[in-house]
Scaffold this motif. Sequence first.
Motif, PDB file in Angstrom:
ATOM      1  N   LEU A  73     -27.579 -83.994   2.457  1.00 55.51           N
ATOM      2  CA  LEU A  73     -27.227 -84.464   3.790  1.00 55.51           C
ATOM      3  C   LEU A  73     -26.661 -83.359   4.940  1.00 55.51           C
ATOM      4  N   ALA A  74     -27.484 -84.164   6.188  1.00 51.95           N
ATOM      5  CA  ALA A  74     -27.809 -83.558   7.158  1.00 51.95           C
ATOM      6  C   ALA A  74     -26.320 -83.725   8.930  1.00 51.95           C
ATOM      7  N   ASN A  75     -25.707 -83.373   9.105  1.00 54.78           N
ATOM      8  CA  ASN A  75     -25.532 -83.863  10.352  1.00 54.78           C
ATOM      9  C   ASN A  75     -24.768 -82.591  11.020  1.00 54.78           C
ATOM     10  N   LYS A  76     -24.111 -82.963  12.456  1.00 53.96           N
ATOM     11  CA  LYS A  76     -24.659 -81.597  13.700  1.00 53.96           C
ATOM     12  C   LYS A  76     -23.829 -80.721  12.861  1.00 53.96           C
ATOM     13  N   ASN A  77     -22.701 -80.784  12.198  1.00 55.96           N
ATOM     14  CA  ASN A  77     -22.150 -79.302  11.560  1.00 55.96           C
ATOM     15  C   ASN A  77     -22.797 -78.644  10.422  1.00 55.96           C
ATOM     16  N   GLY A  78     -23.725 -79.408  10.367  1.00 60.73           N
ATOM     17  CA  GLY A  78     -24.139 -78.644   8.937  1.00 60.73           C
ATOM     18  C   GLY A  78     -24.594 -79.550   7.711  1.00 60.73           C
ATOM     19  N   ASP A  79     -25.237 -78.556   6.809  1.00 59.51           N
ATOM     20  CA  ASP A  79     -26.073 -79.484   5.856  1.00 59.51           C
ATOM     21  C   ASP A  79     -25.261 -79.534   4.612  1.00 59.51           C
ATOM     22  N   VAL A  80     -25.230 -80.443   3.419  1.00 65.34           N
ATOM     23  CA  VAL A  80     -24.116 -80.428   2.117  1.00 65.34           C
ATOM     24  C   VAL A  80     -25.665 -80.342   0.986  1.00 65.34           C
ATOM     25  N   TYR A  81     -25.687 -80.104   0.517  1.00 59.41           N
ATOM     26  CA  TYR A  81     -26.683 -79.946  -0.503  1.00 59.41           C
ATOM     27  C   TYR A  81     -25.817 -80.545  -1.999  1.00 59.41           C
ATOM     28  N   ILE A  82     -26.599 -81.462  -2.420  1.00 60.18           N
ATOM     29  CA  ILE A  82     -25.843 -81.882  -3.377  1.00 60.18           C
ATOM     30  C   ILE A  82     -26.889 -81.537  -4.891  1.00 60.18           C
TER      31      ILE A  82
END
Length: 118
Positions: A5-14
């Motif tokens: 999940l990419a957003n303006k604050n960085g990426d989240v890896y699940i």
Amino acid sequence: MDGTLANKNGDVYIDLNVIAKYAGSAATECFGVVGMAAVSMKDGLSKLLRKDSLNHGVQVKINDNRITIDLHIIVSYGVSIQAVCANLYENVKYRVEDFSGLNVEKLNIHVDGVRVID
């Protein structure tokens, strides 16, 4: 491959195991599902898994942030398999999408056994 999940604050890896465990937990809460099944490739037998092994009855693949889930379940004797699978599909799809933020593209349900509940 993990979900991202990419957003303006960085990426989240699940991790795939996180989604598998969550999908297994959501599946066992559905009416008519006794538990998850582990299929032995050696002899083709399926067995009922304990609550702490829910992710072993679930296979998850992520491609372009779209999830494909294979659920191997054991259903309760005397219930409509079609009704259980329809309920299972809606419940697991909704909960995994809400939990992960990714779309569930496919949810394959494998009924590997029937068990009589006392």
